[in-house]
Enzyme design. Structure first.
Site, PDB file in Angstrom:
ATOM      1  N   GLY A 166       0.846  -1.191   0.000  1.00 35.27           N
ATOM      2  CA  GLY A 166       0.000   0.000   0.000  1.00 35.27           C
ATOM      3  C   GLY A 166       0.875   1.231   0.000  1.00 35.27           C
ATOM      4  O   GLY A 166       2.085   1.136   0.235  1.00 35.27           O
TER       5      GLY A 166
ATOM      6  N   CYS B 185       5.365  -6.140   1.203  1.00 31.22           N
ATOM      7  CA  CYS B 185       5.678  -4.716   1.113  1.00 31.22           C
ATOM      8  C   CYS B 185       5.122  -3.964   2.329  1.00 31.22           C
ATOM      9  O   CYS B 185       5.592  -4.188   3.443  1.00 31.22           O
ATOM     10  CB  CYS B 185       5.170  -4.147  -0.214  1.00 31.22           C
ATOM     11  SG  CYS B 185       5.901  -2.549  -0.586  1.00 31.22           S
ATOM     12  N   TYR B 186       4.109  -3.127   2.163  1.00 29.72           N
ATOM     13  CA  TYR B 186       3.582  -2.433   3.341  1.00 29.72           C
ATOM     14  C   TYR B 186       3.089  -3.444   4.380  1.00 29.72           C
ATOM     15  O   TYR B 186       3.234  -3.244   5.590  1.00 29.72           O
ATOM     16  CB  TYR B 186       2.434  -1.491   2.934  1.00 29.72           C
ATOM     17  CG  TYR B 186       1.880  -0.722   4.117  1.00 29.72           C
ATOM     18  CD1 TYR B 186       2.613   0.302   4.695  1.00 29.72           C
ATOM     19  CD2 TYR B 186       0.637  -1.058   4.680  1.00 29.72           C
ATOM     20  CE1 TYR B 186       2.143   0.996   5.808  1.00 29.72           C
ATOM     21  CE2 TYR B 186       0.159  -0.372   5.779  1.00 29.72           C
ATOM     22  CZ  TYR B 186       0.905   0.658   6.337  1.00 29.72           C
ATOM     23  OH  TYR B 186       0.436   1.329   7.431  1.00 29.72           O
TER      24      TYR B 186
ATOM     25  N   HIS C   5       7.673  -7.701  -4.407  1.00 28.02           N
ATOM     26  CA  HIS C   5       6.353  -8.082  -4.937  1.00 28.02           C
ATOM     27  C   HIS C   5       6.415  -9.422  -5.668  1.00 28.02           C
ATOM     28  O   HIS C   5       6.881  -9.488  -6.803  1.00 28.02           O
ATOM     29  CB  HIS C   5       5.830  -6.989  -5.874  1.00 28.02           C
ATOM     30  CG  HIS C   5       5.445  -5.756  -5.137  1.00 28.02           C
ATOM     31  ND1 HIS C   5       4.192  -5.583  -4.579  1.00 28.02           N
ATOM     32  CD2 HIS C   5       6.163  -4.672  -4.788  1.00 28.02           C
ATOM     33  CE1 HIS C   5       4.144  -4.429  -3.948  1.00 28.02           C
ATOM     34  NE2 HIS C   5       5.332  -3.850  -4.047  1.00 28.02           N
TER      35      HIS C   5
ATOM     36  N   GLU D  13       3.988 -10.993  -6.880  1.00 29.06           N
ATOM     37  CA  GLU D  13       2.886 -11.128  -7.835  1.00 29.06           C
ATOM     38  C   GLU D  13       3.207 -10.582  -9.221  1.00 29.06           C
ATOM     39  O   GLU D  13       2.480 -10.842 -10.165  1.00 29.06           O
ATOM     40  CB  GLU D  13       1.624 -10.452  -7.277  1.00 29.06           C
ATOM     41  CG  GLU D  13       1.664  -8.932  -7.162  1.00 29.06           C
ATOM     42  CD  GLU D  13       2.372  -8.407  -5.912  1.00 29.06           C
ATOM     43  OE1 GLU D  13       3.102  -9.188  -5.256  1.00 29.06           O
ATOM     44  OE2 GLU D  13       2.205  -7.223  -5.594  1.00 29.06           O
TER      45      GLU D  13
ATOM     46  N   SER E  92     -27.284 -12.031 -23.966  1.00 34.22           N
ATOM     47  CA  SER E  92     -26.917 -10.965 -24.904  1.00 34.22           C
ATOM     48  C   SER E  92     -26.007 -11.470 -26.014  1.00 34.22           C
ATOM     49  O   SER E  92     -25.793 -10.779 -26.997  1.00 34.22           O
ATOM     50  CB  SER E  92     -26.193  -9.860 -24.146  1.00 34.22           C
ATOM     51  OG  SER E  92     -24.906 -10.320 -23.763  1.00 34.22           O
ATOM     52  N   GLY E  93     -25.458 -12.666 -25.809  1.00 35.51           N
ATOM     53  CA  GLY E  93     -24.462 -13.150 -26.768  1.00 35.51           C
ATOM     54  C   GLY E  93     -23.052 -12.884 -26.271  1.00 35.51           C
ATOM     55  O   GLY E  93     -22.097 -13.407 -26.818  1.00 35.51           O
ATOM     56  N   GLY E  94     -22.910 -12.081 -25.234  1.00 31.04           N
ATOM     57  CA  GLY E  94     -21.607 -11.827 -24.638  1.00 31.04           C
ATOM     58  C   GLY E  94     -21.186 -13.020 -23.792  1.00 31.04           C
ATOM     59  O   GLY E  94     -22.015 -13.864 -23.429  1.00 31.04           O
ATOM     60  N   VAL E  95     -19.892 -13.059 -23.455  1.00 26.66           N
ATOM     61  CA  VAL E  95     -19.381 -14.241 -22.760  1.00 26.66           C
ATOM     62  C   VAL E  95     -19.975 -14.364 -21.352  1.00 26.66           C
ATOM     63  O   VAL E  95     -20.303 -15.459 -20.892  1.00 26.66           O
ATOM     64  CB  VAL E  95     -17.833 -14.261 -22.757  1.00 26.66           C
ATOM     65  CG1 VAL E  95     -17.249 -13.077 -22.035  1.00 26.66           C
ATOM     66  CG2 VAL E  95     -17.305 -15.552 -22.158  1.00 26.66           C
ATOM     67  N   ASP E  96     -20.194 -13.245 -20.661  1.00 22.52           N
ATOM     68  CA  ASP E  96     -20.679 -13.336 -19.278  1.00 22.52           C
ATOM     69  C   ASP E  96     -22.077 -13.943 -19.213  1.00 22.52           C
ATOM     70  O   ASP E  96     -22.321 -14.893 -18.470  1.00 22.52           O
ATOM     71  CB  ASP E  96     -20.689 -11.954 -18.609  1.00 22.52           C
ATOM     72  CG  ASP E  96     -19.327 -11.296 -18.632  1.00 22.52           C
ATOM     73  OD1 ASP E  96     -18.341 -12.006 -18.906  1.00 22.52           O
ATOM     74  OD2 ASP E  96     -19.249 -10.083 -18.397  1.00 22.52           O
ATOM     75  N   SER E  97     -23.002 -13.366 -19.971  1.00 18.79           N
ATOM     76  CA  SER E  97     -24.363 -13.902 -19.871  1.00 18.79           C
ATOM     77  C   SER E  97     -24.426 -15.318 -20.443  1.00 18.79           C
ATOM     78  O   SER E  97     -25.195 -16.158 -19.957  1.00 18.79           O
ATOM     79  CB  SER E  97     -25.387 -12.978 -20.535  1.00 18.79           C
ATOM     80  OG  SER E  97     -25.224 -12.946 -21.926  1.00 18.79           O
ATOM     81  N   SER E  98     -23.592 -15.617 -21.436  1.00 17.84           N
ATOM     82  CA  SER E  98     -23.608 -16.966 -22.011  1.00 17.84           C
ATOM     83  C   SER E  98     -23.148 -17.999 -20.991  1.00 17.84           C
ATOM     84  O   SER E  98     -23.774 -19.045 -20.817  1.00 17.84           O
ATOM     85  CB  SER E  98     -22.679 -17.046 -23.222  1.00 17.84           C
ATOM     86  OG  SER E  98     -23.125 -16.183 -24.236  1.00 17.84           O
TER      87      SER E  98
ATOM     88  N   LYS F 151     -12.707 -12.240 -15.370  1.00 15.88           N
ATOM     89  CA  LYS F 151     -13.095 -12.490 -16.762  1.00 15.88           C
ATOM     90  C   LYS F 151     -12.377 -13.705 -17.381  1.00 15.88           C
ATOM     91  O   LYS F 151     -13.000 -14.527 -18.043  1.00 15.88           O
ATOM     92  CB  LYS F 151     -12.768 -11.244 -17.585  1.00 15.88           C
ATOM     93  CG  LYS F 151     -13.304 -11.259 -18.976  1.00 15.88           C
ATOM     94  CD  LYS F 151     -14.707 -10.724 -18.985  1.00 15.88           C
ATOM     95  CE  LYS F 151     -15.244 -10.462 -20.358  1.00 15.88           C
ATOM     96  NZ  LYS F 151     -16.542  -9.790 -20.279  1.00 15.88           N
TER      97      LYS F 151
END
Ligand code: XMP
Length: 536
Positions: A79, A106-107, A193, A195, A247-253, A391
């Site tokens: 942070g 780190c912090y 770090h 990550e 909607s055809g988008g990946v999330d709703s599919s 995602k």
């Protein structure tokens, strides 16, 4: 090893939570407390890549909220604060009494050192970027790692001596103690770090912490996510009926497929084709869901209704509002026909949850500026099977469920569709047709060039201007098509994609050759900021 059950203080014989009835199924989790570090989300993602579910919580939620998750381990992120700064976050001692290993980064390390009696000082020079690291004592945390390595640093204060009972493990030019551990108390700390990719042994530090120190099973995979979500959905929905806007988008599919896997035909999907989709997109959605997966699907051809609402509308926000309002009207009409539906599927992602305050139990409805955003007063309980996923994990789950590549890897597409790519003018049927054809050529060529997945978005814009040209000895007065292709991580910032000249040439000549109304092609070379990705 007996552990203290953090919620009751009672001694619990097994650290495995699978048998505890109140535990959220079998998923093991490691909590990352966010102290404002720019890489905090990345820590959670790296842990997930190692096959352990990880949740990012703001540090102020407190130890009780962490304990509720019954995590296998806790990470305190970096942070911007200094432990000597006024109002700097201080370490809540109860976090060290949860009976689980703690790793400060780190912090997080400086806070641990400072509050446990180590010596933290404001150093003359901070360390920023690639830094040499010398490991003098591998301990448990750095087991098997070379004595000389590089790491990524970003700090000013430094630890000069570790707390009593801890061993210093490593140092760097400006950090006398760059890592320490107290095995007995299960407290571990690193200044650098792990990550970021610039720390070559960073992922190994995290793996050691998760596997060797916390005892995590590392079995959080797309197939285990699917199995767990199916169980959760069944538990939530019982014999209820569920509606999902597709909607055809990946999330709703992916959300729809997961719910269908869980409860079969208790789910009905509603796909509103507003006539603003790209070429063949509506058919592809219907084909995949109704024909291939056998999902009960109501497909509404609402093109006429939307075009009527868009007549005479040129202002971008007015277009969005008209489309959004009509979408809700059509969706509600269809949802009402589904007798007894009490539940609504939403494709809320973990990034939405984090953005809106950090998953402390408050339900967030994805509203954004999405056309799929439904009003709060709809009388549905929400089913949000993607609420814990980023995602890329949603894509992996989609692939696991057999969703076609075309849908899994679809670039983001705005809810108001092609209408907001007809710029400065009305979205008429004729203009939509020109734009749709141009877009189809662009997508086709970009896919053939193998660039589709590399681009965040690639699309065409049709400004409301006419330009003069000459074709076959004749003067033409036709449409301008602008090519927009960007790379981006998250749409917050974007860079214009350097598409190969030969590819651009091919796209331009195909568009002009195949679409009679088009006689000029331009390329948008604006980044975001200062531009936005879309033109409207
Ligand atoms: P901008 O243009 O703001 O876009 O840089 C950022 C991302 O959001 C998408 N976008 C929208 N999505 N409804 C949506 O569902 C909208 O009205 C809308 N406007 C922009 C855009 O495609 C990009 O991915």
């Amino acid at each position: 090893m007996p552990l203290t059950d953090p919620t009751s203080g009672a001694v619990q014989e097994t650290p495995d939570r699978a048998g505890i009835s109140s535990a959220p199924l079998a998923t093991e989790e490691v909590v990352v407390l966010d102290y404002g570090g720019q890489y905090a989300q990345l820590i959670a993602r790296r842990i997930r890549e190692l096959g352990v579910c990880s949740e990012l919580l703001p540090h102020h939620v407190g130890a009780a909220e962490v304990a509720k998750r019954k995590p296998k381990g806790l990470i305190l992120s970096g942070g911007p604060a200094s432990v000597f700064g006024e109002g700097a976050p201080v370490l809540e001692k109860e976090l060290l009494e949860l009976g689980i290993p703690v790793l400060g980064i780190c912090y997080g390390m400086q806070m641990l050192a400072h509050s446990l009696g180590g010596d933290v000082q404001a150093a003359d020079h901070g360390e920023f970027g690639r830094t040499d690291l010398t490991v003098s004592d591998n301990g448990v945390l750095l087991a098997g790692q070379p004595a000389e390595q590089t790491c990524w640093m970003s700090h000013r204060d430094a630890v000069f001596s570790p707390p009593a009972g801890s061993r210093a493990l490593a140092s760097s030019p400006a950090s006398p103690v760059a890592a320490f551990e107290d095995e007995a108390r299960r407290i571990y700390a690193i200044q650098y770090h792990p990550e970021v990719v610039h720390t070559p042994f960073g992922q190994e530090v995290l793996r050691t912490f998760l596997e060797d120190i916390c005892g995590c099973r590392r079995d959080w995979t797309p197939s285990s996510i699917v199995a767990e979500q199916i169980e959760r959905i069944r538990e939530q929905v019982g014999t209820g009926r569920v509606v999902c806007g597709l909607s055809g988008g990946v999330d709703s599919s992916v959300a729809a497929l997961l719910v269908h896997r869980a409860i079969g035909d208790q789910l009905t999907c509603v796909f509103v084709d507003h006539g603003l989709m790209r070429k063949n997109e509506g058919e592809q959605v219907i084909e995949a869901f109704r024909d291939h997966f056998g999902v009960p699907l109501v497909a509404v051809d609402a093109e006429e209704r939307f075009l009527a609402k868009l007549a005479g509308v040129s202002d971008p926000e007015a277009k969005r509002k008209a489309i959004g309002a009509e979408f809700i009207r059509v969706f509600e009409e269809e949802a009402e026909k589904i007798q007894g539906a009490d539940f609504l599927v939403q494709g809320t992602l973990y990034s939405d949850v984090i953005e809106s305050g950090g998953g402390t139990g408050t339900s967030t409805i994805k509203s954004h500026h999405n056309v799929g955003g439904l009003p709060d007063d709809m009388q549905f309980q929400l089913v949000e099977p993607l609420r814990t996923l980023f995602k890329d994990e949603v894509r992996a789950v989609g692939a696991e469920l057999g969703l076609p590549d075309r849908l899994v890897w679809r670039q983001p597409f705005p809810g108001p569709g092609l209408a907001i790519r007809i710029v400065g003018g009305e979205a008429t049927r004729e203009r939509l047709e020109v734009l749709r054809e141009a877009d189809a050529i662009l997508q086709d060529e970009i896919r053939q060039a193998g660039l589709y997945r590399e681009l965040w978005q690639s699309f065409c814009v049709l400004p409301d201007v006419q330009t003069v040209g000459v074709q076959g000895d004749e003067r033409t007065y036709g449409n301008l098509i602008v090519i927009r292709a960007v790379t981006s991580e998250d749409a917050m910032t974007a860079d214009w994609a350097r598409l190969p000249y030969d590819l651009l040439e091919k796209i331009a000549s195909r568009m002009i050759g195949e679409i009679p109304q088009v006689n000029r092609i331009a390329l948008d070379i604006t980044s975001k900021p200062p531009g936005t990705i879309e033109w409207e």
